[in-house]
Write an enzyme that holds these catalytic residues in place. Sequence first.
Site, PDB file in Angstrom:
ATOM      1  CE  LYS A 107     -68.831  41.166 -83.796  1.00 17.16           C
ATOM      2  NZ  LYS A 107     -67.806  41.005 -83.618  1.00 17.16           N
TER       3      LYS A 107
ATOM      4  N   GLY B  56     -68.731  32.532 -77.327  1.00 19.38           N
ATOM      5  CA  GLY B  56     -67.626  33.075 -77.653  1.00 19.38           C
ATOM      6  C   GLY B  56     -66.789  32.805 -75.676  1.00 19.38           C
ATOM      7  CB  SER B  57     -64.146  34.226 -74.660  1.00 24.13           C
ATOM      8  OG  SER B  57     -64.849  35.770 -74.637  1.00 24.13           O
TER       9      SER B  57
ATOM     10  N   GLY C  70     -68.868  36.698 -72.035  1.00 26.83           N
ATOM     11  CA  GLY C  70     -71.110  36.794 -72.300  1.00 26.83           C
ATOM     12  C   GLY C  70     -71.426  36.793 -70.829  1.00 26.83           C
TER      13      GLY C  70
ATOM     14  CD  GLU D  22     -74.020  26.764 -76.190  1.00 28.46           C
ATOM     15  OE1 GLU D  22     -72.989  26.408 -75.235  1.00 28.46           O
ATOM     16  OE2 GLU D  22     -75.796  26.943 -76.067  1.00 28.46           O
TER      17      GLU D  22
ATOM     18  CB  CYS E 188     -66.092  25.844 -77.021  1.00 27.16           C
ATOM     19  SG  CYS E 188     -66.830  24.422 -78.437  1.00 27.16           S
TER      20      CYS E 188
ATOM     21  CD  GLU F 225     -61.904  28.537 -73.472  1.00 22.03           C
ATOM     22  OE1 GLU F 225     -62.118  29.787 -73.448  1.00 22.03           O
ATOM     23  OE2 GLU F 225     -62.985  26.950 -73.822  1.00 22.03           O
TER      24      GLU F 225
HETATM   25  P1  NAD Z   1     -64.759  36.336 -77.418  1.00 28.03           P
HETATM   26  O1  NAD Z   1     -65.653  36.411 -76.883  1.00 28.03           O
HETATM   27  O2  NAD Z   1     -63.370  37.025 -77.653  1.00 28.03           O
HETATM   28  O3  NAD Z   1     -65.507  37.283 -79.344  1.00 28.03           O
HETATM   29  C1  NAD Z   1     -66.439  36.252 -79.727  1.00 28.03           C
HETATM   30  C2  NAD Z   1     -67.257  37.126 -80.113  1.00 28.03           C
HETATM   31  O4  NAD Z   1     -67.832  38.216 -79.667  1.00 28.03           O
HETATM   32  C3  NAD Z   1     -66.496  38.292 -81.448  1.00 28.03           C
HETATM   33  O5  NAD Z   1     -67.217  38.105 -82.847  1.00 28.03           O
HETATM   34  C4  NAD Z   1     -66.712  39.221 -80.402  1.00 28.03           C
HETATM   35  O6  NAD Z   1     -66.353  40.261 -81.910  1.00 28.03           O
HETATM   36  C5  NAD Z   1     -67.506  39.579 -80.366  1.00 28.03           C
HETATM   37  N1  NAD Z   1     -67.172  40.118 -78.714  1.00 28.03           N
HETATM   38  C6  NAD Z   1     -66.098  40.864 -78.429  1.00 28.03           C
HETATM   39  N2  NAD Z   1     -66.373  41.397 -76.990  1.00 28.03           N
HETATM   40  C7  NAD Z   1     -67.489  42.052 -77.092  1.00 28.03           C
HETATM   41  C8  NAD Z   1     -68.640  42.295 -76.496  1.00 28.03           C
HETATM   42  N3  NAD Z   1     -68.263  43.656 -75.656  1.00 28.03           N
HETATM   43  N4  NAD Z   1     -69.938  43.447 -76.645  1.00 28.03           N
HETATM   44  C9  NAD Z   1     -70.617  41.981 -78.199  1.00 28.03           C
HETATM   45  N5  NAD Z   1     -69.787  41.609 -79.052  1.00 28.03           N
HETATM   46  C10 NAD Z   1     -68.547  40.978 -78.613  1.00 28.03           C
HETATM   47  O7  NAD Z   1     -64.385  35.142 -77.911  1.00 28.03           O
HETATM   48  P2  NAD Z   1     -63.305  34.256 -79.535  1.00 28.03           P
HETATM   49  O8  NAD Z   1     -61.898  34.997 -79.005  1.00 28.03           O
HETATM   50  O9  NAD Z   1     -63.565  35.546 -80.907  1.00 28.03           O
HETATM   51  O10 NAD Z   1     -64.145  32.571 -79.632  1.00 28.03           O
HETATM   52  C11 NAD Z   1     -63.095  31.752 -78.312  1.00 28.03           C
HETATM   53  C12 NAD Z   1     -63.489  31.535 -77.374  1.00 28.03           C
HETATM   54  O11 NAD Z   1     -65.118  30.875 -77.798  1.00 28.03           O
HETATM   55  C13 NAD Z   1     -63.169  30.404 -76.481  1.00 28.03           C
HETATM   56  O12 NAD Z   1     -63.830  30.725 -74.921  1.00 28.03           O
HETATM   57  C14 NAD Z   1     -64.256  29.210 -77.089  1.00 28.03           C
HETATM   58  O13 NAD Z   1     -64.335  28.373 -75.851  1.00 28.03           O
HETATM   59  C15 NAD Z   1     -65.098  30.240 -76.977  1.00 28.03           C
HETATM   60  N6  NAD Z   1     -66.179  28.828 -77.722  1.00 28.03           N
HETATM   61  C16 NAD Z   1     -67.651  28.320 -77.234  1.00 28.03           C
HETATM   62  C17 NAD Z   1     -68.327  27.252 -78.056  1.00 28.03           C
HETATM   63  C18 NAD Z   1     -69.605  26.866 -77.754  1.00 28.03           C
HETATM   64  O14 NAD Z   1     -70.395  26.428 -77.904  1.00 28.03           O
HETATM   65  N7  NAD Z   1     -69.652  26.518 -75.639  1.00 28.03           N
HETATM   66  C19 NAD Z   1     -68.295  27.522 -79.533  1.00 28.03           C
HETATM   67  C20 NAD Z   1     -66.968  27.820 -79.797  1.00 28.03           C
HETATM   68  C21 NAD Z   1     -65.939  28.617 -78.882  1.00 28.03           C
END
Ligand code: NAD
Length: 517
Positions: free
Chosen positions: A194, A247-248, A252, A269, A303, A404
Amino acid sequence: MSGPVAGGPAASGPAGAGSAPTTSGHYIGGRWREGVAGATFASHNPAHVDEVLGHFAAGDADDVDAAVRAAKEAFPGWARTPMPERADILLRAGRLLAERKEALSRLMTREMGKVLTEARGDVQEGIDMTLFMAGQGRRPTGETVPSELRRKRCFTERVPIGIVGCITPWNFPLAIPTWKLMPALLAGNAIVFKPAEDTPLLAVRLVEILIEAGLPPGVLNLVTGTGEQAGAALVRHPEVAAISFTGSADVGRSIAAACGGAGKRVSLELGGKNAMVVLADGDLELAVDGALWGAFGTSGQRCTATSRLVVERGAVDAFTERLVARVTTLRLGDGLDPATDVGPIINERQLRRIHGYTEAGQGERARLLAGGAIATEGTLAEGTFYQPTIFADVRPTMRIAQEEIFGPTVSILPVEDFEEAVTVANGTRYGLSLAVYTRDLHKAMEAVDRLESGIVYVNAPTIGAEIQLPFGGTKGTGNGHREAGTTAMDEFTEWKTVYIDYSGRLQRAQIDTHQGG
Ligand code: NAD
């Protein structure tokens, strides 16, 4: 619908600038199909938001269920396929990625916004990861361990987990999916993928490449759509054995809670609040170069982006002056324009969020030295752009020093000495990437020992990970897993321990070997 949904080999149109929008469905059980409910969403170019790159199926729980059923059917056959054979498919995929590097990079700049040189780096990272994992396919997968009993052999082996859900963000639309898909596939898992709703087209292109490379139907399934619908349904699905999420932090944590309740494996992550420590004895020119790249590369949407500059008092004026002078020369624009240094922000919501942090910094009386506004001059008004922003006199307790931002905003925090620098650098809930600039070997090594993060750089900025090493963070950045490198296999396998007794009699470990003792 055209392209993948129609069952054609690939999406319509080349990936270069100006190509017609594509229409894509989910990829489930070896074929492209519309979502059960028929809803779609669009992907836009953040540099020109009126430009639509494509329309995509908005997946829901029914689509996820269909994908999981397909994965379940395909899993036993894939798990039994010899690992070198699985690796051969990755090798072919790596070659296809390399052949299409330029087209994919241009598409990435249009869909996600990062400047073309960085988009090429993102695709290269995906190639590197794919080829690295292909090479791992002939490495040992376990150990032979001596038994305490005669005529008994013991060994371990890695086995796949089952059906793995991979959920990825938009900021590395190709590299991050490869970090998950390639080791998970090599290990013999079946996948439901996804991707982020802001970058579905890159995900479609990656899946097409894996299909073309020879992946059997059902082994990799793609469900596009929002996190709230498609992502949450994947996390909840009882047949999904593990979730790999990048993701965020907030999302997470909610995923971890859901997986914990269901006894499901989860690797996280999450975000970072990365700092670069600049000591007074450091090479200031080098540190300014590093700060510019670390803070404003990918418009700060990494990130590992450098978000805090922790500078020893003796160097702070000279460092700040040079940094501000350089930042004012950075050019904002469409990442396909070779003159552009800093591309757009992914979407309007993130743009507003970043500006909210500028207001928070001003509210807490940090000193705004550069930027601080949404950029709307000329053609920038067609997209979502934010001026590279620098705050000085930032205290460690301020929100801009703790939360962040995920945008082109960096804070300068003056400190008295090395001790305070380490305390300030370590003083957030995150632990992803920290850096130190110094010419003093003693201080460099002290920093390596005492900085609390998964990644530490010496005389280099907080960004720049290489795929052959473990990647991930401590504290609030993750839950102990490391992606990439050889450690990636830990995320996607279970250990199986095997004892073979060929003595022909009952042998009792610990008992027969210690009779009377
Ligand atoms: P996000 O958490 O909004 O979304 C990430 C993914 O999760 C997307 O595919 C989204 O559709 C999905 N998602 C959102 N809500 C969900 C839920 N309730 N259940 C399941 N899936 C869900 O993050 P973003 O805005 O896409 O990315 C930015 C964030 O990602 C930042 O906080 C950044 O630091 C982090 N990030 C971390 C790393 C790492 O390796 N540590 C790498 C890249 C980005």
